[in-house]
Design an enzyme around this catalytic site. Structure first.
Site, mmCIF file in Angstrom:
data_model
loop_
_atom_site.group_PDB
_atom_site.id
_atom_site.type_symbol
_atom_site.label_atom_id
_atom_site.label_comp_id
_atom_site.label_asym_id
_atom_site.label_seq_id
_atom_site.Cartn_x
_atom_site.Cartn_y
_atom_site.Cartn_z
ATOM 1 C CE LYS A 152 -4.259 -1.725 1.579
ATOM 2 N NZ LYS A 152 -3.981 -3.317 1.821
HETATM 3 C C1 LIG Z 1 -4.570 -4.333 1.128
HETATM 4 C C2 LIG Z 1 -3.679 -5.733 1.027
HETATM 5 C C3 LIG Z 1 -3.919 -6.647 0.299
HETATM 6 C C4 LIG Z 1 -5.237 -6.689 -0.851
HETATM 7 O O1 LIG Z 1 -4.987 -5.622 -1.874
HETATM 8 P P1 LIG Z 1 -6.072 -5.285 -2.808
HETATM 9 O O2 LIG Z 1 -5.823 -4.244 -3.483
HETATM 10 O O3 LIG Z 1 -7.352 -4.683 -1.703
HETATM 11 O O4 LIG Z 1 -7.019 -6.444 -3.300
HETATM 12 C C5 LIG Z 1 -3.347 -7.885 0.134
HETATM 13 N N1 LIG Z 1 -2.175 -7.818 1.004
HETATM 14 C C6 LIG Z 1 -1.888 -6.893 1.908
HETATM 15 C C7 LIG Z 1 -0.639 -7.286 2.923
HETATM 16 C C8 LIG Z 1 -2.649 -5.772 2.038
HETATM 17 O O5 LIG Z 1 -2.338 -4.848 3.030
#
Ligand SMILES: *Cc1c(COP(=O)(O)O)cnc(C)c1O
Length: 425
Positions: free
Chosen positions: A101
Site C-alpha cells: 500500500k
Molecule cells: C490491502 C492488502 C491486500 C489486498 O489488496 P487489494 O488491492 O485490496 O486487493 C493484500 N495484502 C496486503 C498485505 C494488504 O495490505
C-alpha cells in the site's frame, strides 16, 4: 490531457485533480481514464524509477516538477526474487510501512502535496483503517506541511504494530481511536464526506483504495517486473493476493493498455466472492470472514467494478484471462512452511495465498509465474512462527516503534463525536 469518467456514467468527464479530491464519482461509480494513456506503447524497463515516471507522467504532466514528484514518492522500489525455476516473488514491501500500500499512498501524498502547495490550501485526508492503510497513510503524509491525515481506527481491533505505526508520529498525523468496529469507523467517515458543515470548514479528501491517486501507481511495478523478465523473453503470469481488488485491477489495466502479460490469477483467502464469480458468472457479495491474511478479508470488493468496466464492450473474456483461487488458512500455513523448507524463503500470510495459487496453477502449466508479495513477514510474527517454527526479525523502523510514545484521541462510537472533533481541529 487524460480525463476520467465514471464506471457508472461514461458521459461524465473529470480532470485528474478533481477525481483526486473527489475520491468517488458523485454518481457512486469509480473513476477510470477515458482513453489509453499510452497510445504508442506502454513503457516497461528494468529501471523502476524510469518505469514509474513513464507510467505516471501522462496523468500529471501539467504539474511543475513531475519527475521530482515521482522521485520523492518512491525512495523505495520492488525486488524480484526467484524461488525456483519458473516461480518468482515480486517483493512490494520495502516501503516505509512494509506493505504494498506504500506505493499507492505515497504517490497520493506526493500529488496532494503539490496541489495544496500550488493553491496555498490545507488538505485534510480522512480515512478509516483496519490496519495497513492507516499505517501507510501516516508514514506517507507525516511532515508534509500543507497536508493533514485524520486516521480512524477501531480500538483494540488492529495489531499493536499497526497501532504504533499510526500513533507514534504526531505532528500532522491525527490518530482517532473509535470505541467500535472497523465498519463503524467507515460509516462515520462516509457521513463526514456528506456533511455540508464539515465540507465548509475543511478541504476534505479520502485515501481510500478506490482513489485514482492510489490506483494508478500500482501499474508501475507490473511494468517493472515485465521489464526485468523481458530480457529472458518471458511474458509472465501474475498471481495477485487480493482483497478489495485494487491491485489486480491495476495489473489488468496495464495489460489492457499493452503490457505483455500471459494471464492473471486472482488469489483470495476464504473470502471467495471473486473466485466464485469467475467460475459461475454470478456475483454474490457476502459478509467478510476473519482469516490470518486479514488485509484481504473483504466480502464485497469495491474495486471489482473497475475490472467489470474494463471488460464490458470488449470481445475479451474476463474468465479466460483471469482465473480465481481461494486458499483457506490451513493451506496458507502449509504453504509458508513448505516454501520455507524448500527454499529458505519466509513469506507472509498474504503472499502465501498468492504462492499457493501459483503452485496449483503450475501443476497444469509450465508458464512462469510472478507472485506479488504484499507484506513483509515481520508484520505477522506469530503466524510465521506457527508455520516455520522460526522467530522473524522485524524491520528496523518497526522494531523502534516499541520505544516511542503513543498519542491518540479517543472518541465514542457516534458520528456526532467525530463531527465535533472535525469542526474543532
Ligand atoms: C490491502 C492488502 C491486500 C489486498 O489488496 P487489494 O488491492 O485490496 O486487493 C493484500 N495484502 C496486503 C498485505 C494488504 O495490505
Amino acid at each position: 490531457m487524460i480525463y476520467f469518467t465514471s464506471t457508472r456514467n461514461q458521459n461524465m468527464k473529470t480532470s485528474f485533480d478533481e477525481a483526486l479530491l473527489n475520491g468517488l464519482s458523485p454518481d457512486g461509480g469509480l473513476y477510470v481514464p477515458t482513453r489509453n494513456p499510452y497510445p504508442d506503447q506502454i513503457f516497461y524497463s528494468s529501471n523502476y524509477l524510469e518505469t514509474a515516471q513513464n507510467i505516471l507522467i501522462p496523468f500529471i504532466h501539467k504539474y511543475p516538477n513531475t519527475e521530482h514528484i515521482i522521485r520523492e514518492a518512491f525512495p523505495f522500489s520492488p525486488k524480484l526474487v526467484n524461488m525456483y525455476e519458473n516461480l518468482w516473488v515480486l517483493e512490494l514491501f520495502h516501503g516505509p510501512s512494509h506493505s504494498f500500500k506504500d506505493y499507492g499512498v505515497s504517490f497520493l501524498a506526493a500529488v496532494l502535496d503539490q496541489k495544496a502547495t500550488e493553491n496555498n490550501i490545507e488538505i485534510t485526508v480522512l480515512t478509516a483503517t483496519s490496519g495497513d492503510t492507516g499505517s501507510a497513510v501516516a508514514r506517507a503524509f507525516h511532515g508534509k506541511t500543507n497536508l493533514r491525515a485524520v486516521v480512524l481506527f477501531p480500538a483494540g481491533r488492529i495489531s499493536e504494530i499497526q497501532r504504533r505505526q499510526i500513533t507514534t508520529l504526531g505532528g500532522n498525523i491525527v490518530p482517532v481511536e473509535v470505541a467500535g468496529s472497523f465498519d463503524d469507523c467507515q460509516r462515520m467517515v462516509k457521513k463526514a464526506f456528506n456533511d455540508r458543515e464539515v465540507a465548509d470548514n475543511l478541504v476534505l479528501t479520502s485515501a481510500n483504495s478506490i482513489n485514482i491517486g492510489r490506483f494508478l501507481p500500482q501499474l508501475t511495478y507490473y511494468a517493472y517486473a515485465v521489464g526485468l523478465l523481458h530480457d529472458m523473453k518471458i511474458d509472465p503470469v501474475f498471481a495477485v493476493p487480493s482483497g478489495n481488488f485494487g491491485n489486480l485491477a491495476a495489473g489488468l489495466f496495464a495489460w489492457f493498455w499493452g503490457l505483455p502479460v500471459k494471464h492473471f490469477i486472482a488469489a483470495t483467502n476464504a473470502n471467495d466472492t471473486i473466485p466464485l464469480y469467475l467460475k459461475t458468472g454470478n456475483y454474490q457479495p457476502k459478509p467478510s470472514v476473519q482469516t490470518i491474511s486479514n488485509a484481504m478479508d473483504v466480502g464485497d470488493p469495491s474495486n471489482f467494478e473497475r475490472i467489470k468496466f474494463l471488460f464490458q464492450d470488449t470481445s475479451l473474456s474476463l474468465s479466460a484471462n483471469v482465473s480465481g483461487t481461494s486458499v483457506n488458512d490451513e493451506n496458507t500455513l502449509k504453504t509458508i512452511k513448505e516454501i520455507y523448507e524448500k527454499t529458505n524463503y519466509v513469506a507472509d500470510p498474504h503472499t502465501a495465498v498468492g504462492l499457493k495459487a501459483a503452485i496449483d496453477y503450475q501443476k497444469a502449466s509450465d508458464d512462469p509465474v510472478v507472485v506479488l508479495s504484499t507484506a513483509h513477514p515481520g508484520k505477522f510474527p506469530d503466524t510465521v512462527k506457527e508455520a516455520t517454527g522460526r522467530d522473524i526479525e522485524l524491520p528496523e523502523n518497526l522494531r523502534r516503534l516499541r520505544f516511542l510514545n503513543e498519542s491518540s484521541v479517543n472518541i465514542e462510537n457516534t458520528y456526532g463525536a467525530l463531527k465535533v472533533f472535525l469542526l474543532n481541529i
